[in-house]
Design a protein around this motif. Structure first.
Motif, PDB file in Angstrom:
ATOM      1  N   VAL A 171       0.855  -1.183   0.000  1.00  0.00           N
ATOM      2  CA  VAL A 171       0.000   0.000   0.000  1.00  0.00           C
ATOM      3  C   VAL A 171       0.893   1.236   0.000  1.00  0.00           C
ATOM      4  O   VAL A 171       1.762   1.373   0.871  1.00  0.00           O
ATOM      5  CB  VAL A 171      -0.935   0.019   1.226  1.00  0.00           C
ATOM      6  N   LEU A 172       0.672   2.115  -0.964  1.00  0.00           N
ATOM      7  CA  LEU A 172       1.414   3.370  -1.044  1.00  0.00           C
ATOM      8  C   LEU A 172       0.524   4.494  -0.522  1.00  0.00           C
ATOM      9  O   LEU A 172      -0.541   4.754  -1.085  1.00  0.00           O
ATOM     10  CB  LEU A 172       1.821   3.665  -2.490  1.00  0.00           C
ATOM     11  N   GLU A 173       0.959   5.145   0.540  1.00  0.00           N
ATOM     12  CA  GLU A 173       0.197   6.246   1.132  1.00  0.00           C
ATOM     13  C   GLU A 173       1.062   7.498   1.125  1.00  0.00           C
ATOM     14  O   GLU A 173       2.152   7.499   1.696  1.00  0.00           O
ATOM     15  CB  GLU A 173      -0.237   5.896   2.550  1.00  0.00           C
ATOM     16  N   ALA A 174       0.571   8.547   0.477  1.00  0.00           N
ATOM     17  CA  ALA A 174       1.361   9.778   0.348  1.00  0.00           C
ATOM     18  C   ALA A 174       1.502  10.525   1.668  1.00  0.00           C
ATOM     19  O   ALA A 174       2.482  11.250   1.880  1.00  0.00           O
ATOM     20  CB  ALA A 174       0.728  10.689  -0.700  1.00  0.00           C
ATOM     21  N   GLU A 175       0.541  10.350   2.575  1.00  0.00           N
ATOM     22  CA  GLU A 175       0.599  11.038   3.867  1.00  0.00           C
ATOM     23  C   GLU A 175       1.503  10.279   4.841  1.00  0.00           C
ATOM     24  O   GLU A 175       2.035   9.212   4.520  1.00  0.00           O
ATOM     25  CB  GLU A 175      -0.809  11.174   4.442  1.00  0.00           C
ATOM     26  N   ASP A 176       1.635  10.831   6.060  1.00  0.00           N
ATOM     27  CA  ASP A 176       2.515  10.195   7.042  1.00  0.00           C
ATOM     28  C   ASP A 176       1.809   9.116   7.861  1.00  0.00           C
ATOM     29  O   ASP A 176       2.408   8.504   8.742  1.00  0.00           O
ATOM     30  CB  ASP A 176       3.130  11.243   7.977  1.00  0.00           C
ATOM     31  N   ARG A 177       0.537   8.871   7.565  1.00  0.00           N
ATOM     32  CA  ARG A 177      -0.195   7.758   8.191  1.00  0.00           C
ATOM     33  C   ARG A 177      -1.427   7.433   7.360  1.00  0.00           C
ATOM     34  O   ARG A 177      -1.908   8.278   6.597  1.00  0.00           O
ATOM     35  CB  ARG A 177      -0.597   8.078   9.628  1.00  0.00           C
ATOM     36  N   VAL A 178      -1.912   6.201   7.473  1.00  0.00           N
ATOM     37  CA  VAL A 178      -3.104   5.812   6.727  1.00  0.00           C
ATOM     38  C   VAL A 178      -4.345   6.452   7.342  1.00  0.00           C
ATOM     39  O   VAL A 178      -4.357   6.827   8.518  1.00  0.00           O
ATOM     40  CB  VAL A 178      -3.268   4.276   6.686  1.00  0.00           C
ATOM     41  N   MET A 179      -5.366   6.601   6.537  1.00  0.00           N
ATOM     42  CA  MET A 179      -6.665   7.118   6.984  1.00  0.00           C
ATOM     43  C   MET A 179      -6.545   8.471   7.684  1.00  0.00           C
ATOM     44  O   MET A 179      -7.355   8.818   8.543  1.00  0.00           O
ATOM     45  CB  MET A 179      -7.361   6.108   7.906  1.00  0.00           C
ATOM     46  N   LYS A 180      -5.548   9.248   7.319  1.00  0.00           N
ATOM     47  CA  LYS A 180      -5.292  10.515   8.010  1.00  0.00           C
ATOM     48  C   LYS A 180      -6.451  11.490   7.901  1.00  0.00           C
ATOM     49  O   LYS A 180      -6.729  12.255   8.830  1.00  0.00           O
ATOM     50  CB  LYS A 180      -4.024  11.152   7.455  1.00  0.00           C
ATOM     51  N   ARG A 181      -7.152  11.455   6.778  1.00  0.00           N
ATOM     52  CA  ARG A 181      -8.226  12.410   6.548  1.00  0.00           C
ATOM     53  C   ARG A 181      -9.421  12.178   7.473  1.00  0.00           C
ATOM     54  O   ARG A 181     -10.213  13.090   7.716  1.00  0.00           O
ATOM     55  CB  ARG A 181      -8.683  12.325   5.078  1.00  0.00           C
ATOM     56  N   VAL A 182      -9.561  10.954   7.997  1.00  0.00           N
ATOM     57  CA  VAL A 182     -10.799  10.626   8.718  1.00  0.00           C
ATOM     58  C   VAL A 182     -10.616  10.214  10.166  1.00  0.00           C
ATOM     59  O   VAL A 182     -11.610  10.055  10.885  1.00  0.00           O
ATOM     60  CB  VAL A 182     -11.567   9.503   7.978  1.00  0.00           C
ATOM     61  N   THR A 183      -9.368  10.036  10.628  1.00  0.00           N
ATOM     62  CA  THR A 183      -9.217   9.531  11.988  1.00  0.00           C
ATOM     63  C   THR A 183      -7.928  10.034  12.630  1.00  0.00           C
ATOM     64  O   THR A 183      -7.143  10.753  12.019  1.00  0.00           O
ATOM     65  CB  THR A 183      -9.279   7.992  12.012  1.00  0.00           C
ATOM     66  N   SER A 184      -7.715   9.617  13.878  1.00  0.00           N
ATOM     67  CA  SER A 184      -6.587  10.091  14.681  1.00  0.00           C
ATOM     68  C   SER A 184      -5.368   9.186  14.535  1.00  0.00           C
ATOM     69  O   SER A 184      -5.460   8.070  14.017  1.00  0.00           O
ATOM     70  CB  SER A 184      -6.996  10.130  16.151  1.00  0.00           C
ATOM     71  N   PRO A 185      -4.207   9.639  15.026  1.00  0.00           N
ATOM     72  CA  PRO A 185      -3.011   8.795  14.982  1.00  0.00           C
ATOM     73  C   PRO A 185      -3.189   7.462  15.705  1.00  0.00           C
ATOM     74  O   PRO A 185      -2.575   6.467  15.310  1.00  0.00           O
ATOM     75  CB  PRO A 185      -1.950   9.661  15.663  1.00  0.00           C
ATOM     76  N   VAL A 186      -4.010   7.421  16.759  1.00  0.00           N
ATOM     77  CA  VAL A 186      -4.208   6.159  17.492  1.00  0.00           C
ATOM     78  C   VAL A 186      -4.801   5.093  16.576  1.00  0.00           C
ATOM     79  O   VAL A 186      -4.294   3.959  16.501  1.00  0.00           O
ATOM     80  CB  VAL A 186      -5.120   6.376  18.716  1.00  0.00           C
ATOM     81  N   ILE A 187      -5.877   5.436  15.880  1.00  0.00           N
ATOM     82  CA  ILE A 187      -6.508   4.474  14.975  1.00  0.00           C
ATOM     83  C   ILE A 187      -5.596   4.175  13.797  1.00  0.00           C
ATOM     84  O   ILE A 187      -5.446   3.020  13.375  1.00  0.00           O
ATOM     85  CB  ILE A 187      -7.872   4.996  14.488  1.00  0.00           C
TER      86      ILE A 187
END
Length: 389
Positions: A171-187
């Motif tokens: 999985v290639l994710e341009a941001e520094d974490r997955v699902m960044k747009r919808v959730t917190s670093p914990v999730i």
């Protein structure tokens, strides 16, 4: 009320028909959809439908002759080409014209394109419709190395399916974490770790430069020069609202058709509902465009109520969910702008929730395998974010 015409045949369109009929409207209703299918559920496409390959009819909201029995005339497999508001007429792509008394735009979204070299190569897919799954399924059976561009809901759900089938998945994710747009670093961290333990490779801060191959995709090239083998590439970089015909007709649009609290557009004879709309939320203090089943259903109900002269203020607590492996992630509210986050439960046991507050008020809850926390949080959010009368 003269003929009601619905441009679209998805979740919102289906609910509109049911709500209008239940509300006592007995006039003419026409539904026009660009896919050759009756209204169907979309969430299973990247999960159960992709895995089990059942007939399309298993996704239908209603079986058999339901729409005909409701007195609905329909055109499936043909798109609306344009709207002429002056004459109250729409043109279909096959050249026919349809007059309307009231028009509802419920055209949903389409997969957001990625403008890079190689995106049109055979072996590159997106996933938004039944036919997308059918195109994807055969090549997926024969693929060993799969690259998924995008670490959001669809990307991670398909990663879980493909990895469960024993395929190598990156999985290639341009941001520094997955699902960044919808959730917190914990999730995000929890989901990343869970996929990592299942053998999915997640590369963060990874920007795709090109998709390469001779006649068919064989690899991808990243912005840092790295090349990864790929028999199949799935582009899962979000969705774009189908607001083109609305904008061309001069209706107010802003990454979605602009509507009021009752689903009315800038034209009193045109409403809109579902993923293609942007509506004002007093609860969250801004305009929202939501891509979820809850929004399609509840906004359609609000539109039908307004059309029937019994307007209901639409200002929901948004609801989302995602199934990945044995995980059920349920999300209520919108966590954007929170100033405090509290984790409740056992993260190690994969049964926990994260509560998000702003100014002391609960604005969102994300729950992993914890339906009770989700339900109680949903109720509490509704109470604490209720705008003053």
């Amino acid at each position: 009320m003269s003929e009601v015409v619905i441009a679209g045949a998805g979740q919102a369109a289906a609910q509109l028909v049911q709500s209008l009929r239940q509300g006592g409207y007995s006039g003419s209703i026409r539904m026009i959809g660009d896919e050759p299918y009756a209204p169907y559920q979309r969430p299973p496409l990247s999960k159960k439908f992709l895995t089990e390959r059942p007939p399309a009819e298993t996704l239908y909201f209603r079986a058999g002759n339901f729409w005909s029995e409701q007195g609905v005339s329909f055109d499936f497999g043909i798109a609306v080409a344009s709207i002429d508001r002056a004459t109250k007429r729409i043109a279909l792509q096959d050249g026919r014209n349809v007059d309307y008394g009231t028009l509802i735009i419920a055209t949903g979204t389409r997969a957001r394109p990625l403008p890079i070299d190689g995106a049109e190569l055979p072996g590159v897919f997106s996933l938004r419709q039944i036919d997308d799954v059918r195109r994807l399924r055969g090549p997926l059976d024969n693929a060993k190395n799969i690259v998924i561009v995008g670490g959001g809901y669809i990307g991670l759900e398909v990663a879980a399916v493909a990895r469960g089938e024993g395929r190598e998945v990156t999985v290639l994710e341009a941001e520094d974490r997955v699902m960044k747009r919808v959730t917190s670093p914990v999730i995000s961290t929890f989901m990343q770790d869970f996929h990592d333990k299942r053998g999915v490779v997640i590369r963060l801060g990874a920007r795709l430069a090109a998709i390469e191959g001779e006649g068919k995709v064989t690899r991808v090239r990243l912005a840092d020069g790295a090349r990864l083998p790929a028999d199949l590439v799935l582009l899962a970089v979000g969705a774009k609202p189908n607001d083109d015909i609305a904008a061309a007709a001069g209706l107010a649009c802003e990454d979605g058709v602009i509507v009021d609290e009752h689903g009315r557009t800038s034209d009193p004879d045109v409403y809109a509902a579902g993923d293609c709309t942007r509506f004002p939320s007093r609860r969250y203090g801004r305009k929202l465009r939501l891509e979820c089943v809850q929004n399609a259903i509840d906004q359609a109900k609000a539109v039908a109520a307004a059309m029937l002269g019994k307007p209901l203020l639409y200002d929901p607590v948004p609801l989302f969910w995602s199934d990945q492996y044995e995980l059920k992630l349920q999300m209520a509210g919108l966590s954007e702008g929170y100033d405090d986050a509290q984790t409740v439960g056992d993260v190690a046991a994969a049964r926990f929730s994260v509560e998000y507050r702003k100014g002391g008020k609960l604005i969102a809850v994300d729950a992993v395998n914890d339906g009770r926390a989700y339900m109680s949080g949903r109720k509490k959010i509704a109470e604490e974010t209720q705008p003053a009368a």
